[in-house]
Design a protein around this motif. Structure first.
Motif, PDB file in Angstrom:
ATOM      1  N   UNK A  19       0.828  -1.209   0.000  1.00 31.30           N
ATOM      2  CA  UNK A  19       0.000   0.000   0.000  1.00 31.30           C
ATOM      3  C   UNK A  19       0.862   1.257   0.000  1.00 31.30           C
ATOM      4  N   UNK A  20       0.275   2.333  -0.499  1.00 33.95           N
ATOM      5  CA  UNK A  20       0.954   3.627  -0.484  1.00 33.95           C
ATOM      6  C   UNK A  20       0.982   4.171   0.946  1.00 33.95           C
ATOM      7  N   UNK A  21       1.944   5.065   1.211  1.00 33.10           N
ATOM      8  CA  UNK A  21       1.963   5.687   2.547  1.00 33.10           C
ATOM      9  C   UNK A  21       0.613   6.321   2.871  1.00 33.10           C
ATOM     10  N   UNK A  22       0.240   6.203   4.152  1.00 34.73           N
ATOM     11  CA  UNK A  22      -1.079   6.693   4.581  1.00 34.73           C
ATOM     12  C   UNK A  22      -0.991   8.164   4.957  1.00 34.73           C
ATOM     13  N   UNK A  23      -0.647   8.978   3.977  1.00 36.76           N
ATOM     14  CA  UNK A  23      -0.518  10.412   4.230  1.00 36.76           C
ATOM     15  C   UNK A  23      -1.405  11.200   3.272  1.00 36.76           C
ATOM     16  N   UNK A  24      -1.933  12.285   3.787  1.00 40.23           N
ATOM     17  CA  UNK A  24      -2.807  13.148   3.004  1.00 40.23           C
ATOM     18  C   UNK A  24      -1.975  14.199   2.278  1.00 40.23           C
ATOM     19  N   UNK A  25      -2.256  14.351   0.997  1.00 38.16           N
ATOM     20  CA  UNK A  25      -1.615  15.404   0.213  1.00 38.16           C
ATOM     21  C   UNK A  25      -2.710  16.336  -0.278  1.00 38.16           C
ATOM     22  N   UNK A  26      -2.940  17.438   0.447  1.00 38.76           N
ATOM     23  CA  UNK A  26      -4.027  18.351   0.077  1.00 38.76           C
ATOM     24  C   UNK A  26      -3.871  18.854  -1.355  1.00 38.76           C
ATOM     25  N   UNK A  27      -4.982  19.108  -2.041  1.00 37.23           N
ATOM     26  CA  UNK A  27      -6.349  19.115  -1.497  1.00 37.23           C
ATOM     27  C   UNK A  27      -7.032  17.756  -1.483  1.00 37.23           C
ATOM     28  N   UNK A  28      -6.326  16.703  -1.948  1.00 37.99           N
ATOM     29  CA  UNK A  28      -6.938  15.375  -1.912  1.00 37.99           C
ATOM     30  C   UNK A  28      -7.008  14.905  -0.459  1.00 37.99           C
ATOM     31  N   UNK A  29      -8.202  14.659   0.013  1.00 36.10           N
ATOM     32  CA  UNK A  29      -8.377  14.307   1.418  1.00 36.10           C
ATOM     33  C   UNK A  29      -8.020  12.854   1.721  1.00 36.10           C
ATOM     34  N   UNK A  30      -7.922  12.022   0.686  1.00 36.50           N
ATOM     35  CA  UNK A  30      -7.672  10.602   0.907  1.00 36.50           C
ATOM     36  C   UNK A  30      -6.192  10.335   1.141  1.00 36.50           C
ATOM     37  N   UNK A  31      -5.891   9.634   2.212  1.00 38.37           N
ATOM     38  CA  UNK A  31      -4.501   9.271   2.496  1.00 38.37           C
ATOM     39  C   UNK A  31      -4.106   8.069   1.639  1.00 38.37           C
ATOM     40  N   UNK A  32      -3.379   8.326   0.571  1.00 39.30           N
ATOM     41  CA  UNK A  32      -2.948   7.224  -0.289  1.00 39.30           C
ATOM     42  C   UNK A  32      -4.107   6.409  -0.823  1.00 39.30           C
ATOM     43  N   UNK A  33      -5.193   7.083  -1.183  1.00 38.45           N
ATOM     44  CA  UNK A  33      -6.342   6.389  -1.765  1.00 38.45           C
ATOM     45  C   UNK A  33      -7.285   5.793  -0.746  1.00 38.45           C
ATOM     46  N   UNK A  34      -6.992   5.948   0.522  1.00 36.15           N
ATOM     47  CA  UNK A  34      -7.877   5.422   1.573  1.00 36.15           C
ATOM     48  C   UNK A  34      -9.036   6.403   1.810  1.00 36.15           C
ATOM     49  N   UNK A  35     -10.088   5.895   2.404  1.00 37.08           N
ATOM     50  CA  UNK A  35     -11.238   6.736   2.735  1.00 37.08           C
ATOM     51  C   UNK A  35     -11.112   7.335   4.125  1.00 37.08           C
ATOM     52  N   UNK A  36      -9.887   7.602   4.526  1.00 36.23           N
ATOM     53  CA  UNK A  36      -9.627   8.205   5.820  1.00 36.23           C
ATOM     54  C   UNK A  36      -8.288   8.935   5.757  1.00 36.23           C
ATOM     55  N   UNK A  37      -7.861   9.497   6.894  1.00 38.15           N
ATOM     56  CA  UNK A  37      -6.627  10.298   6.884  1.00 38.15           C
ATOM     57  C   UNK A  37      -5.430   9.561   7.465  1.00 38.15           C
ATOM     58  N   UNK A  38      -5.489   8.260   7.459  1.00 44.10           N
ATOM     59  CA  UNK A  38      -4.361   7.458   7.932  1.00 44.10           C
ATOM     60  C   UNK A  38      -4.604   6.012   7.569  1.00 44.10           C
ATOM     61  N   UNK A  39      -3.982   5.135   8.342  1.00 45.44           N
ATOM     62  CA  UNK A  39      -4.146   3.712   8.049  1.00 45.44           C
ATOM     63  C   UNK A  39      -5.559   3.239   8.370  1.00 45.44           C
ATOM     64  N   UNK A  40      -6.002   2.246   7.633  1.00 47.34           N
ATOM     65  CA  UNK A  40      -7.284   1.614   7.942  1.00 47.34           C
ATOM     66  C   UNK A  40      -7.069   0.513   8.982  1.00 47.34           C
ATOM     67  N   UNK A  41      -8.162   0.074   9.613  1.00 47.94           N
ATOM     68  CA  UNK A  41      -8.079  -0.815  10.771  1.00 47.94           C
ATOM     69  C   UNK A  41      -7.237  -2.055  10.527  1.00 47.94           C
ATOM     70  N   UNK A  42      -7.382  -2.651   9.344  1.00 45.26           N
ATOM     71  CA  UNK A  42      -6.702  -3.931   9.129  1.00 45.26           C
ATOM     72  C   UNK A  42      -5.191  -3.747   8.946  1.00 45.26           C
ATOM     73  N   UNK A  43      -4.782  -2.536   8.557  1.00 47.04           N
ATOM     74  CA  UNK A  43      -3.338  -2.258   8.510  1.00 47.04           C
ATOM     75  C   UNK A  43      -2.763  -2.244   9.926  1.00 47.04           C
TER      76      UNK A  43
END
Ligand SMILES: *[C@@H]1O[C@H](CO)[C@@H](O)[C@H](O)[C@H]1NC(C)=O
Ligand SMILES: *[C@@H]1O[C@H](CO)[C@@H](O)[C@H](O)[C@H]1NC(C)=O
Length: 346
Positions: free
Chosen positions: A89-113
């Motif tokens: 997976x891509x790093x879980x970081x937000x690059x504004x203005x895209x709110x998705x952290x590396x394509x995730x639907x949140x601003x960091x890692x998802x639970x299973x990570x």
């Protein structure tokens, strides 16, 4: 509608990963704020442990996380790490203005990570934002992705994973339930059966999967009889699989046939978190949140922007609409770990 949004997110502060040992300690002493305290957001509910036979509860019937070296994940945006082919997976970081952290639907890692990190396992993530169990059940589905398609991707790779050290995590239901509001509730039972049938396929050659984790929070804090019945069908099906009943789909244990392989199964009800945060008992403040709103509301179906976001994303339950912030993802992982470690079926 928002639950259809596949994905999304903001700026991430990097926290030292907590090891399971640190986690246990912090849980036991209920420690107050520390530098790595998940921005003050913590679980304020506990799993409702119970037996695998009977009504749906949190339970671990045989999954030994310490043996798990690989986690294969299927699901929707809650589990989507930004790519759907099982690769890194891509790093879980937000690059504004895209709110998705590396394509995730949140601003960091998802639970299973977090789950994989905490136990030193490699994650192979096939989850897709917006996915339901089976598109043929839901004509109104906006995103044309489903568990069946994720299975095609996984099986087509001819992965050679050791069944003894691989955990298959399956987390659907939110989008099925959302679609059922338009398409009718009748197919929620079929959706539960789709999940069980895919587990049987995974348990069959060539995959021969033996350890499964199912999770659910279909209504995000709302409950209906049909939704609860869907969950109960999944749960009762797990009980059969754990006893080798039809566990690879060949009628094992039925009509005098010998049982099939007994599968190791665990079930985690994230609805305890949602009910606790969105309801009065104990309420969002008990978790450390200041709001149950979404921090970011500038979203289309394919893009969420950080423009105009709230000032305090760490303490809003939702980052983008209907999707937990990175702190919420952390406590979801904490919850699963408590289920796996404390809700051991006797
Ligand atoms: C199956 O795998 C092959 C490569 O091994 C790839 O070219 C093909 O696109 C894959 N098909 C699907 C449906 O994923
Ligand atoms: C056994 O599994 C197969 C394949 O998933 C399914 O079609 C069938 O309905 C199951 N039978 C029972 C009795 O559960």
């Amino acid at each position: 509608m928002l639950s259809h949004l596949a994905l999304l997110l903001l700026s991430v502060s990097v926290h030292a990963l907590r090891t399971p040992q640190e986690w246990r300690t912090s849980q036991h002493i209920l420690s107050p704020s520390r530098p790595d305290d998940n921005d003050g957001i913590h679980l304020a509910v506990s799993p409702n442990c119970g037996p695998l036979s009977g009504n749906a509860v949190d339970v671990n019937a045989g999954v030994d996380l310490k043996r798990i070296k690989t986690i294969v994940a299927f699901g929707d945006s809650y589990t989507d790490g930004g790519r759907d082919d099982g690769g890194p997976l891509s790093p879980a970081v937000v690059v504004p203005p895209d709110a998705e952290a590396g394509g995730r639907s949140t601003n960091g890692k998802v639970w299973v990570e977090h789950l994989a990190d905490d136990y030193g396992a490699t994650l192979m993530d096939y989850a897709q934002s917006g996915a339901c169990t089976d598109l043929s059940l839901w004509p109104s589905a906006i995103k044309k992705v489903d568990f069946l398609g994720q299975m095609v991707t996984f099986l087509n790779q001819s992965n050679t994973l050791n069944p003894e050290s691989t955990l298959y995590a399956v987390f659907f239901g939110i989008n099925d339930f959302g679609d059922s509001k338009t398409d009718g509730e009748a197919n929620l039972q079929a959706a539960a059966q789709v999940i069980l049938s895919q587990l049987r396929i995974l348990a069959s050659p060539p995959t021969n999967a033996r350890s499964f984790l199912l999770a659910d929070v279909y209504g995000l804090g709302t409950h209906t009889p049909a939704g609860d019945a869907m969950v109960q069908t999944m749960f009762s099906g797990l009980y059969d699989l754990s006893r080798g009943i039809n566990s690879t789909g060949h009628g094992e244990g039925i009509d005098g046939k010998p049982p099939g392989p007994a599968l190791k199964v665990a079930f985690a009800e994230f609805s305890r978190i949602w009910d606790g945060v969105l309801g009065a008992d104990p309420g969002y403040e008990a978790f450390g949140y200041v709001s149950t709103d979404a921090c970011i509301v500038d979203c289309s179906i394919v893009f969420c922007s950080t423009d105009g976001m709230c000032d305090d994303p760490d303490h809003y339950f939702y980052y983008i609409p209907s999707h937990p912030s990175k702190e919420g993802m952390r406590i979801m992982a904490d919850y699963v770990e408590q289920v796996l470690e404390r809700c051991i079926e006797q």
